[in-house]
Design a protein around this motif. Structure first.
Motif, PDB file in Angstrom:
ATOM      1  N   ASN A   1      -7.620   9.549  11.944  1.00  0.00           N
ATOM      2  CA  ASN A   1      -8.777   8.652  11.970  1.00  0.00           C
ATOM      3  C   ASN A   1      -9.338   8.510  13.384  1.00  0.00           C
ATOM      4  O   ASN A   1     -10.560   8.444  13.574  1.00  0.00           O
ATOM      5  N   ARG A   2      -8.467   8.488  14.377  1.00  0.00           N
ATOM      6  CA  ARG A   2      -8.928   8.364  15.770  1.00  0.00           C
ATOM      7  C   ARG A   2      -9.674   9.614  16.219  1.00  0.00           C
ATOM      8  O   ARG A   2     -10.752   9.522  16.823  1.00  0.00           O
ATOM      9  N   ASP A   3      -9.139  10.770  15.904  1.00  0.00           N
ATOM     10  CA  ASP A   3      -9.694  12.018  16.433  1.00  0.00           C
ATOM     11  C   ASP A   3     -10.886  12.535  15.628  1.00  0.00           C
ATOM     12  O   ASP A   3     -11.677  13.326  16.156  1.00  0.00           O
ATOM     13  N   ASN A   4     -11.006  12.117  14.380  1.00  0.00           N
ATOM     14  CA  ASN A   4     -12.052  12.680  13.531  1.00  0.00           C
ATOM     15  C   ASN A   4     -13.092  11.668  13.038  1.00  0.00           C
ATOM     16  O   ASN A   4     -14.188  12.066  12.649  1.00  0.00           O
ATOM     17  N   PHE A   5     -12.738  10.378  13.045  1.00  0.00           N
ATOM     18  CA  PHE A   5     -13.642   9.381  12.478  1.00  0.00           C
ATOM     19  C   PHE A   5     -13.851   8.198  13.411  1.00  0.00           C
ATOM     20  O   PHE A   5     -14.129   7.089  12.962  1.00  0.00           O
ATOM     21  N   ALA A   6     -13.705   8.421  14.702  1.00  0.00           N
ATOM     22  CA  ALA A   6     -13.947   7.385  15.718  1.00  0.00           C
ATOM     23  C   ALA A   6     -13.121   6.128  15.446  1.00  0.00           C
ATOM     24  O   ALA A   6     -13.554   5.015  15.750  1.00  0.00           O
ATOM     25  N   GLY A   7     -11.934   6.310  14.888  1.00  0.00           N
ATOM     26  CA  GLY A   7     -11.046   5.189  14.644  1.00  0.00           C
ATOM     27  C   GLY A   7     -11.303   4.455  13.350  1.00  0.00           C
ATOM     28  O   GLY A   7     -10.555   3.526  13.003  1.00  0.00           O
ATOM     29  N   ARG A   8     -12.362   4.812  12.601  1.00  0.00           N
ATOM     30  CA  ARG A   8     -12.608   4.159  11.312  1.00  0.00           C
ATOM     31  C   ARG A   8     -11.529   4.544  10.311  1.00  0.00           C
ATOM     32  O   ARG A   8     -11.037   5.670  10.320  1.00  0.00           O
ATOM     33  N   GLN A   9     -11.201   3.629   9.438  1.00  0.00           N
ATOM     34  CA  GLN A   9     -10.111   3.843   8.494  1.00  0.00           C
ATOM     35  C   GLN A   9     -10.628   4.624   7.280  1.00  0.00           C
ATOM     36  O   GLN A   9     -10.907   4.072   6.221  1.00  0.00           O
ATOM     37  N   VAL A  10     -10.755   5.928   7.455  1.00  0.00           N
ATOM     38  CA  VAL A  10     -11.263   6.800   6.405  1.00  0.00           C
ATOM     39  C   VAL A  10     -10.115   7.425   5.619  1.00  0.00           C
ATOM     40  O   VAL A  10     -10.152   7.508   4.397  1.00  0.00           O
TER      41      VAL A  10
ATOM     42  N   PRO B   1      -3.367  -2.272   8.324  1.00  0.00           N
ATOM     43  CA  PRO B   1      -3.354  -1.126   9.247  1.00  0.00           C
ATOM     44  C   PRO B   1      -3.453   0.226   8.564  1.00  0.00           C
ATOM     45  O   PRO B   1      -3.790   1.211   9.215  1.00  0.00           O
ATOM     46  N   ILE B   2      -3.152   0.307   7.267  1.00  0.00           N
ATOM     47  CA  ILE B   2      -3.153   1.626   6.621  1.00  0.00           C
ATOM     48  C   ILE B   2      -4.052   1.679   5.387  1.00  0.00           C
ATOM     49  O   ILE B   2      -3.980   2.620   4.619  1.00  0.00           O
ATOM     50  N   GLY B   3      -4.923   0.701   5.207  1.00  0.00           N
ATOM     51  CA  GLY B   3      -5.825   0.728   4.064  1.00  0.00           C
ATOM     52  C   GLY B   3      -6.096  -0.674   3.555  1.00  0.00           C
ATOM     53  O   GLY B   3      -5.403  -1.626   3.920  1.00  0.00           O
ATOM     54  N   ARG B   4      -7.109  -0.803   2.720  1.00  0.00           N
ATOM     55  CA  ARG B   4      -7.436  -2.105   2.160  1.00  0.00           C
ATOM     56  C   ARG B   4      -6.414  -2.493   1.081  1.00  0.00           C
ATOM     57  O   ARG B   4      -5.984  -1.666   0.294  1.00  0.00           O
TER      58      ARG B   4
ATOM     59  N   ILE C   1       0.837  -1.202   0.000  1.00  0.00           N
ATOM     60  CA  ILE C   1       0.000   0.000   0.000  1.00  0.00           C
ATOM     61  C   ILE C   1       0.873   1.253   0.000  1.00  0.00           C
ATOM     62  O   ILE C   1       0.611   2.222  -0.731  1.00  0.00           O
ATOM     63  N   MET C   2       1.931   1.252   0.816  1.00  0.00           N
ATOM     64  CA  MET C   2       2.823   2.412   0.856  1.00  0.00           C
ATOM     65  C   MET C   2       3.472   2.648  -0.502  1.00  0.00           C
ATOM     66  O   MET C   2       3.538   3.781  -0.989  1.00  0.00           O
ATOM     67  N   CYS C   3       3.961   1.572  -1.122  1.00  0.00           N
ATOM     68  CA  CYS C   3       4.615   1.711  -2.423  1.00  0.00           C
ATOM     69  C   CYS C   3       3.649   2.277  -3.459  1.00  0.00           C
ATOM     70  O   CYS C   3       3.991   3.190  -4.221  1.00  0.00           O
ATOM     71  N   ALA C   4       2.431   1.745  -3.494  1.00  0.00           N
ATOM     72  CA  ALA C   4       1.457   2.203  -4.478  1.00  0.00           C
ATOM     73  C   ALA C   4       1.072   3.650  -4.235  1.00  0.00           C
ATOM     74  O   ALA C   4       0.942   4.445  -5.176  1.00  0.00           O
ATOM     75  N   ALA C   5       0.897   4.022  -2.969  1.00  0.00           N
ATOM     76  CA  ALA C   5       0.445   5.370  -2.649  1.00  0.00           C
ATOM     77  C   ALA C   5       1.482   6.418  -3.027  1.00  0.00           C
ATOM     78  O   ALA C   5       1.141   7.536  -3.426  1.00  0.00           O
ATOM     79  N   LEU C   6       2.772   6.077  -2.894  1.00  0.00           N
ATOM     80  CA  LEU C   6       3.836   7.040  -3.153  1.00  0.00           C
ATOM     81  C   LEU C   6       4.489   6.860  -4.514  1.00  0.00           C
ATOM     82  O   LEU C   6       5.374   7.636  -4.889  1.00  0.00           O
ATOM     83  N   GLY C   7       4.083   5.825  -5.274  1.00  0.00           N
ATOM     84  CA  GLY C   7       4.746   5.564  -6.546  1.00  0.00           C
ATOM     85  C   GLY C   7       6.156   5.038  -6.346  1.00  0.00           C
ATOM     86  O   GLY C   7       7.030   5.255  -7.197  1.00  0.00           O
ATOM     87  N   PHE C   8       6.393   4.325  -5.251  1.00  0.00           N
ATOM     88  CA  PHE C   8       7.716   3.795  -4.926  1.00  0.00           C
ATOM     89  C   PHE C   8       7.778   2.308  -5.256  1.00  0.00           C
ATOM     90  O   PHE C   8       6.772   1.655  -5.521  1.00  0.00           O
ATOM     91  N   ASP C   9       9.020   1.773  -5.193  1.00  0.00           N
ATOM     92  CA  ASP C   9       9.189   0.342  -5.026  1.00  0.00           C
ATOM     93  C   ASP C   9      10.047   0.132  -3.779  1.00  0.00           C
ATOM     94  O   ASP C   9      10.430   1.104  -3.107  1.00  0.00           O
ATOM     95  N   CYS C  10      10.332  -1.112  -3.442  1.00  0.00           N
ATOM     96  CA  CYS C  10      11.012  -1.401  -2.172  1.00  0.00           C
ATOM     97  C   CYS C  10      12.339  -0.660  -2.036  1.00  0.00           C
ATOM     98  O   CYS C  10      12.720  -0.239  -0.941  1.00  0.00           O
ATOM     99  N   SER C  11      13.065  -0.532  -3.155  1.00  0.00           N
ATOM    100  CA  SER C  11      14.400   0.046  -3.096  1.00  0.00           C
ATOM    101  C   SER C  11      14.394   1.537  -2.765  1.00  0.00           C
ATOM    102  O   SER C  11      15.436   2.094  -2.408  1.00  0.00           O
ATOM    103  N   ASP C  12      13.246   2.212  -2.878  1.00  0.00           N
ATOM    104  CA  ASP C  12      13.204   3.628  -2.531  1.00  0.00           C
ATOM    105  C   ASP C  12      13.374   3.849  -1.028  1.00  0.00           C
ATOM    106  O   ASP C  12      13.835   4.919  -0.612  1.00  0.00           O
ATOM    107  N   CYS C  13      12.968   2.870  -0.230  1.00  0.00           N
ATOM    108  CA  CYS C  13      13.120   2.994   1.226  1.00  0.00           C
ATOM    109  C   CYS C  13      14.163   2.036   1.785  1.00  0.00           C
ATOM    110  O   CYS C  13      14.684   2.272   2.876  1.00  0.00           O
TER     111      CYS C  13
END
Length: 408
Positions: free
Chosen positions: A112-121, A346-349, A68-80
């Motif tokens: 998400n905790r403070d604004n959406f009652a912990g729902r993963q929005v 933990p960070i998205g579907r 999910i992190m790679c897709a969201a940032l346009g990265f692959d493993c080697s970027d991190c």
């Protein structure tokens, strides 16, 4: 001998017998093998080093989170992770991007905790959308260009649509009919596979499935014998082997295990109404196959319908522990063209998508000979040359691969 003495002696004998029986039972219990508690499932902080934020996450969910992190940032493993994809990588080493990523996860969790009652929005994708830096200003091309085709993960029932049962029944009739579809109890398939971008050269693929919930997909690359992709589910446990990753081979214990079970169950269309619940029908949409790299548009993999839009009916069902599956059926033929399943992380579907085509009659039932299997860590274009139905398949086909895991 008096009656009193006989009674006393009888009580003593009964007491002695009882004590002996208890001692024998205790001794037998101590001597017998004791049932061992099930082995603890491995989590991110027990398998990987230097895990500071995403602790206690099942290994497969953790790997999906990295995707999910790679897709969201346009990265692959080697970027991190410097040297990722080679044998000279230190996965645990801190880099500026890893430190930043931890801060971003904490921020997202707090939002998400403070604004959406912990729902993963809010997720990484919400802001980054394929960029390493979030976009802050809308472009005029976006404002006046074509509308976004992105669909929501969770669909809502739309008015005026056919019932889910009607769409599913049409699919069953299209492939064989309800009276015969239940006769499919196993199949074994062979064909060719090309990895994303053509990596690994032409691959040999085997698929085994046995009713109701066993499935294995094995891909070998003869030109690159160190490369393997193996997915197995034996009705209870699942395993994944994939090359040049931090683990190489690992057991599925989180959301991907539910996904593997769903893949195995949906391999037998007779079960489609039972394995998912809470069916919803969305608006019809036009879909096209995932675009192929030039290296994948070869004679090894059929490209008959790549690039052709197909109008589909869209239905969604729910599985266990937050699993969702969205199915796309061709409006004209009723055939299943696509499944997108979502597993929580933990960070998205985490999405996995399979496109189907080239349906052929095999022993009186239509089965797809072409598949595009896409997930967060790769994509395989598969063209089958042979499917044999209702053949005996040994249990060993569904067990985890015996090859040693890739060195970390």
């Amino acid at each position: 001998m008096t009656g009193k003495t006989s009674k006393s002696r009888g009580l003593l004998l009964l007491f002695a017998f009882t004590i002996s029986a208890v001692v024998w039972l205790i001794g037998s219990a101590l001597a017998a093998p004791q049932a061992q508690p099930p082995a603890a499932k491995k989590t991110s902080d027990t398998v990987f080093k230097n895990i500071q934020v995403l602790k206690g996450v099942p290994v497969d969910d953790f790997m999906g989170t990295m995707g999910i992190m790679c897709a969201a940032l346009g990265f692959d493993c080697s970027d991190c992770h410097e040297g990722a994809g080679t044998q000279k990588v230190d996965w645990a080493a801190d880099t500026p991007k890893k430190v930043m990523a931890r801060g971003m996860v904490r921020m997202m969790t707090a939002i998400n905790r403070d604004n959406f009652a912990g729902r993963q929005v809010v997720t990484c994708w919400t802001c980054h959308h394929g960029r390493d830096r979030p976009s802050t200003t809308p472009t005029l091309e976006y404002i006046y260009g074509p509308a976004s085709q992105e669909m929501d993960d969770v669909l809502t029932q739309m008015p005026g649509q056919p019932a889910a049962d009607q769409i599913l029944d049409k699919y069953i009739r299209a492939i064989v009919g309800a009276d015969r579809v239940s006769g499919l109890k196993s199949y074994a398939a062979k064909g060719a596979s090309v990895g994303f971008g053509g990596f690994g050269g032409g691959g040999n693929v085997e698929i085994f499935a046995r009713f109701p919930d066993r499935r294995a997909m094995l891909i070998e690359f003869p030109k690159n014998p160190d490369r393997h992709t193996t997915r197995t589910y034996d009705g209870r446990e699942g395993w994944l082997e994939t090359p040049l990753t931090v683990l190489g081979k690992y057991e599925l214990t989180g959301g991907e295990l539910d996904g593997a079970r769903l893949d195995a169950q949906l391999a037998f269309p007779a079960q489609i109404k039972q394995v998912l619940t809470n069916w919803k029908v969305s608006l019809p949409v036009s879909i096209s196959d995932l675009p192929a790299q030039a290296s994948q548009s070869s004679n090894e993999v059929s490209t008959v319908v790549i690039g052709q839009d197909r109008l589909t009916n869209v239905v969604q069902g729910s599985g266990p522990r937050g699993t969702l599956a969205t199915l796309y059926f061709a409006q004209d033929t009723g055939l299943l063209l696509r499944i997108v399943r979502y597993n929580p992380s933990p960070i998205g579907r985490v999405p996995t998508q399979v496109d189907y085509g080239d349906y052929r009659d095999v022993g009186g039932i239509k089965l797809p000979f072409r598949m595009l299997f896409a997930w967060m860590d790769g994509r395989d274009a598969i063209q089958l040359s042979e499917i044999r139905t209702n053949v005996p398949i040994d249990d060993s086909k569904f067990r985890p691969p015996e090859r040693p895991a890739v060195r970390q």
